[in-house]
Scaffold this active site. Structure first.
Site, short mmCIF file in Angstrom:
data_model
loop_
_atom_site.label_atom_id
_atom_site.label_comp_id
_atom_site.label_asym_id
_atom_site.label_seq_id
_atom_site.Cartn_x
_atom_site.Cartn_y
_atom_site.Cartn_z
N HIS A 1 0.84 -1.20 0.00
CA HIS A 1 0.00 0.00 0.00
C HIS A 1 0.88 1.26 0.00
O HIS A 1 0.70 2.16 -0.83
CB HIS A 1 -0.90 -0.03 1.25
CG HIS A 1 -1.72 1.20 1.45
ND1 HIS A 1 -3.03 1.29 1.03
CD2 HIS A 1 -1.43 2.42 1.99
CE1 HIS A 1 -3.50 2.48 1.34
NE2 HIS A 1 -2.54 3.19 1.92
N GLU A 2 1.84 1.29 0.92
CA GLU A 2 2.70 2.49 1.01
C GLU A 2 3.57 2.62 -0.24
O GLU A 2 3.78 3.73 -0.73
CB GLU A 2 3.57 2.43 2.28
CG GLU A 2 2.79 2.44 3.60
CD GLU A 2 1.84 3.62 3.77
OE1 GLU A 2 2.03 4.65 3.09
OE2 GLU A 2 0.89 3.50 4.58
N HIS B 1 1.79 4.38 -2.94
CA HIS B 1 1.81 5.86 -2.84
C HIS B 1 3.07 6.44 -3.49
O HIS B 1 3.03 7.51 -4.07
CB HIS B 1 1.77 6.30 -1.38
CG HIS B 1 0.43 6.16 -0.74
ND1 HIS B 1 -0.74 6.52 -1.37
CD2 HIS B 1 0.06 5.71 0.50
CE1 HIS B 1 -1.77 6.30 -0.56
NE2 HIS B 1 -1.30 5.80 0.58
N HIS C 1 -5.63 6.74 -2.38
CA HIS C 1 -6.49 5.74 -1.73
C HIS C 1 -7.63 5.34 -2.66
O HIS C 1 -8.16 6.17 -3.39
CB HIS C 1 -7.03 6.28 -0.41
CG HIS C 1 -5.96 6.36 0.64
ND1 HIS C 1 -5.96 7.27 1.65
CD2 HIS C 1 -4.84 5.62 0.82
CE1 HIS C 1 -4.89 7.10 2.41
NE2 HIS C 1 -4.19 6.10 1.92
N CYS C 2 -8.00 4.09 -2.57
CA CYS C 2 -9.01 3.54 -3.47
C CYS C 2 -10.27 3.21 -2.66
O CYS C 2 -10.18 2.76 -1.53
CB CYS C 2 -8.45 2.27 -4.10
SG CYS C 2 -9.62 1.42 -5.16
#
Lengths: 149, 447
Positions: free
Chosen positions: A100-101, A104, A110-111
């Site tokens: 996730h990070e 970015h 964000h989804c």
């Protein structure tokens, strides 16, 4: 993609906030980004310390949007682990948050899809609900970013 | 649809930066102000969807800023941020119209839920305005006329491309008749017996766009009480016209690209693939190539859409068509209003020919409609078209700043047929700012 493990920082005590007894994740990111890294690389820091940003009580991790560094904390990812297969579940949570990070750092935001890796998790239940993959939109946007270099 | 805009007002840099970074990852457009005074300066030019304001600041306090904001925009959504121990100020803020307050540091969950709640209620207002916009779109003029060489070229081109089933991209300024050209292509194509389904991508709130295009299955979301076909499905056998294509979100661009590639899609909440056979015509007044360079529009989608493209000329480049168009509008409006106005006098026509018509045909249409209403004889004179009257043109503006603003917004909306996107563009403000001003001044399309 090549991956390697390095010990760039001995500890993150420099980011400790004594009043909150937590570590300021942005301060760690700043330190990581100042390192001399090979071109097109990303750096992921993993810590057991509890992380925060000043306005929020805690964060599971933080990344530079479109930058090179990110950090994930396993501290709160250990919450509510079941008696069986603890390590496997914790491992999965950590990998999900790292991906996730990292997303970015490739400009992904964000989804809203709750099963997508780029979904923002407000609770540990949200982390467990995510699958180990990105939704169609985020996958395409990531591919676009990788093509751009 | 543009991104949700959030303004963070806090005199502590670290608070602004940490909250800003967090919200940016959530996909919001974040602006920051270090003081109440700086915030007011920003608010003058940008309409924010949510303001996050620290109560305790040097100089103007958060409470004073809240009062200022609420006096000029009672609908502004303001969330106060406060440190532990300042609860009484937060209660005062709530009495003054703040939406809510957050105690810092706050749980990420609290802020997320709060912002979503605010945006949901705002979306309902947008939805109502969109429905009205849609109604007006249906009542627009239906003909496409012009004797100028520029229009003759367009007619020839339309005749050539109509039988081919390729995707068409029509560019051109607002009000040049891109929608009419699309309809003309459909009418002359082998698909003319099929439906012509139009959708204005700029007028539809993002959360409605997906279900509008793809339809939905019963139970897909709270309000989905029964199955609904989307425009893609309804366009089967005909033409799908995507107006203001430059305004669609990145997500919708991905979906559209897939539809163009596979010709298969799914209803929202549906699992069965649906096939639909339609031709796509898209239109935009945006410079898409610049949008691609800025990363706002997908290059692959652009090439899919831009198989055949042409530009509709602005009215100032085909002035010889003004008399014909004006007479056509005069005939229609005098019939519709049952008024015996049957000519436009020579001076009026001269003025019309001299004017540059920045709003193009739509502006001309609205000017004639207004003239038919105010005209006191059977002939339209320059005085019936106040924007061309030299006396009125040179008259200083009167009234308060608010009155002048209200009148200017009303005129712009009228000349753009109450199309919110086009009006916002003409006014140089964003759509949400315009919605807010419409509400603030109580403006409506019915006068």
């Amino acid at each position: 993609m090549e991956t390697s493990i390095h010990r760039y920082l001995e500890n993150i005590d420099f980011a400790l906030d004594h009043n909150r007894n937590q570590y300021h994740s942005t301060a760690v990111l700043d330190r990581l980004s100042s390192l001399d890294l090979p071109a097109n690389s990303r750096i992921v820091a993993l810590t057991e310390k509890d992380l925060f940003i000043p306005i929020l009580t805690h964060v599971y991790g933080e990344a530079e949007l479109g930058g090179v560094s990110c950090i994930v904390s396993s501290s709160r990812l250990k919450d509510d682990l079941p008696a069986i297969e603890r390590d496997k579940l914790l491992g999965n949570r950590i990998i999900k948050e790292i991906l996730h990070e990292l997303g970015h750092t490739f400009h992904l935001l964000h989804c809203r899809d709750k099963s997508c890796l780029m979904h923002y998790c407000r609770s540990i239940r949200d982390v467990d609900r995510k699958v180990m993959g990105m939704c169609r939109y985020c996958s395409i946007l990531l591919e676009d970013q990788l093509k751009r270099g | 649809m543009p991104k949700t805009k959030i303004l963070i007002v806090d005199d502590e840099l670290i608070m602004r930066e940490s909250l800003g970074g967090w919200l940016e990852r959530d996909g919001y457009e974040v602006h920051k102000a270090a003081s109440g005074e700086e915030a007011l300066e920003l608010i003058r030019n940008i309409r924010f969807d949510v303001l996050l304001v620290d109560i305790k600041m040097n100089g103007m306090s958060g409470i004073d800023l809240l009062k200022e904001v609420k006096s000029s925009d009672p609908d502004a959504a303001v969330v106060m941020i406060t440190a532990y121990g300042s609860i009484s100020s937060s209660i005062e803020a709530m009495k003054l119209g703040a939406q809510d307050y957050l105690l810092k540091p706050f749980d990420p969950n609290e802020l997320g839920v709060l912002i979503e709640k605010i945006l949901e209620s705002r979306a309902k207002t947008l939805e109502n305005l969109y429905l009205r916009d849609q109604y007006r779109e249906r009542t627009r003029f239906e003909s496409m006329i012009g004797q100028s060489p520029r229009m003759q070229e367009i007619f020839n081109l339309i005749e050539d491309i109509s039988p081919i089933d390729s995707t068409v991209l029509i560019t051109g300024e607002t009000g040049t008749g891109k929608g009419l050209a699309a309809k003309a292509i459909h009418t002359q194509s082998p698909r003319c017996e099929g439906p012509f389904m139009g959708i204005n991508c700029g007028a539809i709130p993002e959360h409605l766009m997906e279900s509008e295009l793809f339809g939905y299955q019963k139970g897909a979301f709270t309000d989905a009480k029964e199955n609904k076909k989307g425009k893609l499905e309804l366009a089967n056998g005909g033409t799908l016209f995507l107006d203001e294509i430059g305004e669609i979100s990145m997500r919708m661009q991905i979906d559209l690209l897939r539809v163009l590639e596979d010709r298969v899609f799914y209803r929202v909440g549906g699992t069965q693939p649906i096939e639909s056979d339609f031709r796509i015509i898209a239109a935009t007044n945006m410079d898409i190539e610049t949008a691609i360079k800025k990363g706002q529009f997908r290059e692959d989608l652009y090439y899919r859409l831009n198989v055949i493209s042409f530009k509709m000329p602005p009215l100032r480049e085909r002035k010889e068509d003004i008399p014909l168009l004006a007479k056509q509008f005069l005939f229609r409006f005098s019939q519709e209003m049952n008024r015996e106005v049957n000519r436009i006098d020579r001076d009026t026509m001269d003025e019309m020919m001299l004017y540059e018509w920045p709003g193009n045909i739509r502006e001309l249409e609205n000017a004639v409609e207004r003239a038919v209403v105010v005209c006191k004889s059977d002939s339209i004179i320059p005085g019936d078209l106040p924007i061309f009257s030299p006396e009125l043109r040179e008259q200083p503006l009167s009234g308060t700043l608010m009155e002048v603003e209200k009148e200017h917004i009303r005129k712009t909306l009228d000349s753009n047929d109450w199309n919110i996107s086009r009006s916002a563009k003409a006014l140089g403000i964003d759509r949400s700012t315009l919605y807010s001003k419409i509400k603030k001044y109580g403006l409506s399309g019915n006068g």
